[in-house]
Design a protein around this motif. Structure first.
Motif, PDB file in Angstrom:
ATOM      1  N   HIS A 137       0.812  -1.269   0.066  1.00  0.00           N
ATOM      2  CA  HIS A 137      -0.055  -0.143  -0.003  1.00  0.00           C
ATOM      3  C   HIS A 137       0.898   1.208   0.013  1.00  0.00           C
ATOM      4  O   HIS A 137       1.966   1.141   0.556  1.00  0.00           O
ATOM      5  CB  HIS A 137      -0.800   0.024   1.102  1.00  0.00           C
ATOM      6  CG  HIS A 137      -0.310   0.120   2.672  1.00  0.00           C
ATOM      7  ND1 HIS A 137       0.164   1.354   3.009  1.00  0.00           N
ATOM      8  CD2 HIS A 137      -0.158  -0.883   3.443  1.00  0.00           C
ATOM      9  CE1 HIS A 137       0.495   1.062   4.336  1.00  0.00           C
ATOM     10  NE2 HIS A 137       0.303  -0.264   4.613  1.00  0.00           N
TER      11      HIS A 137
ATOM     12  N   GLU B 154      -4.966   1.495   2.473  1.00  0.00           N
ATOM     13  CA  GLU B 154      -5.021   0.476   3.471  1.00  0.00           C
ATOM     14  C   GLU B 154      -5.176   0.762   4.697  1.00  0.00           C
ATOM     15  O   GLU B 154      -5.569   0.298   5.836  1.00  0.00           O
ATOM     16  CB  GLU B 154      -3.635  -0.305   3.421  1.00  0.00           C
ATOM     17  CG  GLU B 154      -3.554  -1.561   3.935  1.00  0.00           C
ATOM     18  CD  GLU B 154      -3.113  -1.487   5.447  1.00  0.00           C
ATOM     19  OE1 GLU B 154      -3.267  -2.326   6.359  1.00  0.00           O
ATOM     20  OE2 GLU B 154      -2.702  -0.321   6.063  1.00  0.00           O
ATOM     21  N   GLU B 155      -4.431   2.128   5.034  1.00  0.00           N
ATOM     22  CA  GLU B 155      -4.750   2.476   6.309  1.00  0.00           C
ATOM     23  C   GLU B 155      -6.155   2.910   7.098  1.00  0.00           C
ATOM     24  O   GLU B 155      -6.217   3.136   8.161  1.00  0.00           O
ATOM     25  CB  GLU B 155      -3.668   3.854   6.553  1.00  0.00           C
ATOM     26  CG  GLU B 155      -2.235   3.539   6.418  1.00  0.00           C
ATOM     27  CD  GLU B 155      -1.461   2.726   7.358  1.00  0.00           C
ATOM     28  OE1 GLU B 155      -2.261   2.164   8.456  1.00  0.00           O
ATOM     29  OE2 GLU B 155      -0.465   2.564   7.193  1.00  0.00           O
TER      30      GLU B 155
ATOM     31  N   ASP C  96       6.275   1.560   6.941  1.00  0.00           N
ATOM     32  CA  ASP C  96       4.939   1.070   6.897  1.00  0.00           C
ATOM     33  C   ASP C  96       4.401   1.741   5.645  1.00  0.00           C
ATOM     34  O   ASP C  96       3.800   3.001   5.619  1.00  0.00           O
ATOM     35  CB  ASP C  96       4.084   1.430   8.067  1.00  0.00           C
ATOM     36  CG  ASP C  96       2.631   0.723   8.123  1.00  0.00           C
ATOM     37  OD1 ASP C  96       2.239  -0.002   6.896  1.00  0.00           O
ATOM     38  OD2 ASP C  96       1.860   1.145   8.981  1.00  0.00           O
ATOM     39  N   MET C  97       4.268   1.178   4.574  1.00  0.00           N
ATOM     40  CA  MET C  97       5.239   0.356   4.109  1.00  0.00           C
ATOM     41  C   MET C  97       5.957   0.651   2.743  1.00  0.00           C
ATOM     42  O   MET C  97       5.739  -0.105   1.751  1.00  0.00           O
ATOM     43  CB  MET C  97       4.576  -1.119   4.035  1.00  0.00           C
ATOM     44  CG  MET C  97       3.346  -0.770   3.030  1.00  0.00           C
ATOM     45  SD  MET C  97       2.748  -2.778   2.549  1.00  0.00           S
ATOM     46  CE  MET C  97       3.869  -3.255   1.623  1.00  0.00           C
TER      47      MET C  97
ATOM     48  N   GLU D 214       4.444  -5.906   3.909  1.00  0.00           N
ATOM     49  CA  GLU D 214       4.316  -5.150   5.354  1.00  0.00           C
ATOM     50  C   GLU D 214       5.411  -5.344   6.093  1.00  0.00           C
ATOM     51  O   GLU D 214       6.249  -6.479   6.181  1.00  0.00           O
ATOM     52  CB  GLU D 214       2.980  -5.485   6.181  1.00  0.00           C
ATOM     53  CG  GLU D 214       1.669  -5.173   5.488  1.00  0.00           C
ATOM     54  CD  GLU D 214       1.115  -3.572   5.631  1.00  0.00           C
ATOM     55  OE1 GLU D 214       2.159  -2.954   6.303  1.00  0.00           O
ATOM     56  OE2 GLU D 214      -0.004  -3.442   5.749  1.00  0.00           O
TER      57      GLU D 214
HETATM   58 ZN   LIG Z   1       0.829  -1.073   6.373  1.00  0.00          ZN
END
Ligand SMILES: [Zn+2]
Length: 431
Positions: free
Chosen positions: A110, A178-179, A144-145, A202
């Protein structure tokens, strides 16, 4: 830090060629330029970075699909994962290398990151600097990431530069959001992009992560009765009303963390219940008539999110029943933000054995199997996509989301080499 003693004898001729072709300089440069784009989830910069990714993959020679997410259609989908941040648009990017057919391996990452917090706490007071200091690359997203995203790119570049021929395709998935729940992963699965196996890169601190706990954002609205602070007994503080609920959530957290799955060995709290925001009152000498608390509830492995929600709502109801004020002023519980289910693949899945063996070959060590206590895209790839998926990637997750986020260059290079061996093997690279 583990010393890298690659088992050269276990490398095939084509795998050796791929490792020789791995451009470590370009890998570091890629990561620095990824960090320079402030791709906070839901922002324009996130879209900019997806376009940058698509251009880079196309330049390398991958067959690229870039599409605009249909946010309305996704919002209506039963697996819609919720959102935390406002979002006007989002893009999906998938690049495929090699012959046609179902990809033998997907490397997924991501591009979105969380906000920076207090900028003064960062190296050079700049979270987007990509500064290299004491063998580590600093910046929001370093571990991240974006390190994983850069590693995925480096693997594709090495396969191409080595001149090996792939018998089966490799896919790179670059996702957004994603977050704040996983909208990008959902869209990628609904678009029909599939594969025989996926690695989400990740940060895993050298472990092979085969399961994720889930995380559900909840909101509690607790009413009080306002009055002048000088006569507070004439009213009822919403803050006071919250206290028994806070205690009830602590008890619930304790109960839900009894005997967790052994994959969580060494993790003292795999399924936290954490209150992230509390807002109450609007005047120092008024008794507050409303408290709004938001937090995250950990979802156990194998537990349906609906059961987890029920557990929290049950604990709130039970605590309210014992409290004279809350009995007459019911707490409103809602689930407004990111809704991550848990997900896992069996620890003895062939994909786990293959990754373990690639770590053994490329790094000369046996990795630990583990589970992550945070939610990720894994559950959407496994659940909706039906794709066996695990996490293996550079970085230490404890540095994620904090100030001075960074990734060790040694770790980045070591992990990328393992991913390159894994990709060469799975895709049947021939010298
Ligand atoms: Zn992540």
């Amino acid at each position: 830090m583990t010393t890298v003693r690659p088992d050269v004898a276990a490398l095939s001729r084509s795998e050796r060629r791929v490792l020789d072709a791995l451009d470590e300089h370009a890998l570091v440069e890629d990561l620095v330029s990824l960090i320079a784009v402030p791709s906070i989830t839901g922002t324009d910069a996130e879209s900019d970075l997806q376009h940058q990714q698509a251009r880079q993959l196309a330049t390398l020679g991958l067959d690229v699909d870039i599409w605009k997410l249909d946010l309305e259609e996704l919002a209506a989908h039963p697996d819609h994962p919720g959102t935390e941040a406002p979002r006007a648009e989002g893009y999906g990017v998938v690049g495929v290398l090699g012959p046609s057919g179902v990809p033998a391996l997907i490397l997924q990452g991501h591009v979105d990151v969380v906000p920076t917090g207090d900028v003064a706490q960062w190296i050079d007071q700049n979270p987007w600097s990509g500064t290299i200091r004491r063998g580590a690359i600093h910046g929001r997203g370093a571990c991240d990431m974006k390190a994983g995203v850069a590693a995925n790119l480096a693997v594709a570049r090495a396969l191409i530069a080595s001149g090996v021929r792939l018998e089966r395709p490799l896919a790179l998935h670059s996702v957004v959001s994603e977050e704040d729940g996983g909208l990008g992963a959902l869209a990628t699965m609904l678009r029909g992009h599939t594969g025989e196996a996926a690695i989400i890169t990740e940060p895993t601190s050298g472990d092979v992560v085969v399961a994720n706990a889930g995380a559900l954002t909840f909101q509690l609205r607790i009413t009080g009765q306002a009055t002048h602070g000088s006569s507070r007994l004439a009213g009822h503080s919403a803050i006071d009303a919250f206290l028994p609920l806070h205690a009830a959530l602590a008890n619930l957290e304790r109960d839900r963390n009894v005997r967790p799955d052994q994959l969580f060995a060494g993790n003292p709290l795999p399924y936290p219940i954490s209150i992230g925001t509390v807002r109450a009152g609007d005047w120092a000498s008024s008794v507050p008539d409303l408290l709004v608390a938001e937090g995250r509830l950990g979802v156990r492995l194998g537990e349906p999110p609906a059961s987890a929600r029920q557990a929290l709502e049950g604990a709130v109801t039970e605590a309210s029943g014992k409290d004279p004020w809350l009995r007459d002023h019911p707490v409103e519980v809602t689930w407004p933000g990111g809704q991550f289910a848990s997900g896992r693949i069996p620890a003895d899945h062939p994909l786990v054995t293959e990754v373990t063996s690639a770590v053994d070959t490329a790094e000369g060590r046996q990795p630990r199997l583990g589970a992550a206590s945070y939610g990720s895209d894994l559950r959407l790839y496994v659940g909706l996509g039906g794709i066996p998926t695990l996490h293996y990637g550079p970085g230490d997750v404890r540095l994620a989301h904090g100030p001075r986020e960074r990734v060790d260059i040694d770790d980045l290079l070591r992990t990328t080499r393992t991913l390159a061996v894994m990709a060469a093997r799975r895709c049947g690279a021939r010298a």
